[in-house]
Design an enzyme around this catalytic site. Sequence first.
Site, mmCIF file in Angstrom:
data_model
loop_
_atom_site.group_PDB
_atom_site.id
_atom_site.type_symbol
_atom_site.label_atom_id
_atom_site.label_comp_id
_atom_site.label_asym_id
_atom_site.label_seq_id
_atom_site.Cartn_x
_atom_site.Cartn_y
_atom_site.Cartn_z
ATOM 1 C CB CYS A 127 -0.868 -0.160 1.246
ATOM 2 S SG CYS A 127 -2.064 1.654 1.373
ATOM 3 C CB CYS A 223 -7.527 -0.132 6.110
ATOM 4 S SG CYS A 223 -8.972 1.059 5.704
#
Length: 390
Positions: A127, A223
């Site tokens: 990410c 997340c």
Amino acid sequence: MPLRFTKLTVEKKQVMKESHYLTAQPANHDKKVIVGMSGGVDSSVSALILMQQGYQVEGLFMKNWDEDDGTEYCTAKDDLADAQAVSDKLGIKLHTANFASEYWDNVFEHFLAEYKAGRTPNPDILCNKEIKFKAFLEYAMALNADYIATGHYVRRGEKNGEPLLLKGLDGNKDQSYFLYAVGKDEIAKTLFPVGELEKTEVRRLAEEFGLITHNKKDSTGICFIGERRFKDFLEQYLPAQPGDIETLEGDKIARHHGLMYHTIGQRQGLGIGGLAKYSDDPWYVVEKDLERNVLIVTQGGQHESLFKTHLIADNFDWVAREKPTFPLTCKAKCRYRQSDQECTINELADGRVEVSFVEPQRAVTPGQSVVFYVDDVCLGGGIINVAFNK
């Protein structure tokens, strides 16, 4: 009402040693910086510090997961509200950008493929490489920014005119392990304001200036999973393949729901107990036999089978974007917050590298990253293929 700045005082701790690699970051009123605002305290204080240093500061909230999928794994709505509240307090503009498509294509699909292959990936590393220091950077440059900034606990340095990625000065919060795949060109375009501070100082500054995030809990985990059980989330995307749990001696003692739910060194959630033949000592995962779909376990967290002296890794990202000269003696981490371990790296004929450790390493996990250091400088790292003893 936006803050009126007087003087921002940052206490220097004794533990914060100076580094000859550090690059000075003078205030520059002509420079525009866009801060990745996550809704947390670290990015909030990053924006605060940059404003005090005289930069033209704006914020950007990134939506990397579609929380409208009905599962509500993310806290994106609450985080956006906090990011907006901080931006309003500081008197800065907050942009929002949806990178969910890029995240799915470049991070999440890889995450699923790795689990399907029986490995344990770290999506935060990918990410950072693909979203925060690529998609975000490109978005910010399109807004005519000179730099981006994030709340990561790392520092930017320089040697012989080349950008370097350095550990954060707070050893307990250093996040260079997660940023090793970010290249020097991206590092050169990024400011890391809290990399010079301890976490306690960051929270103190946030409270002093009345930022709503000053006592917000640090985010943990991935997340898109949030507070849900990892198993419940993963089984929505990958079919479970139950199999046997065996001891090192080959005794079948239980069943597992799927190898993808387990990782090397794991103790919790194995569902093993009440075996008359064995003691009550806890069981640990030592191996995943992919061909037989068998989980292999042993008793005792310090059992010799959990320790390996060598590993082979590939898919390397070097911060300098050039591989170093091998053999290389340096230090390495096989997981976040592990202390630096002395090692030697040798390149193999197929382009992979073999890492030999001075001391045996516990629970080295295929799919995770091994990251290399010389002093405070992060050189880069790669993905662990296999760990073994010689």
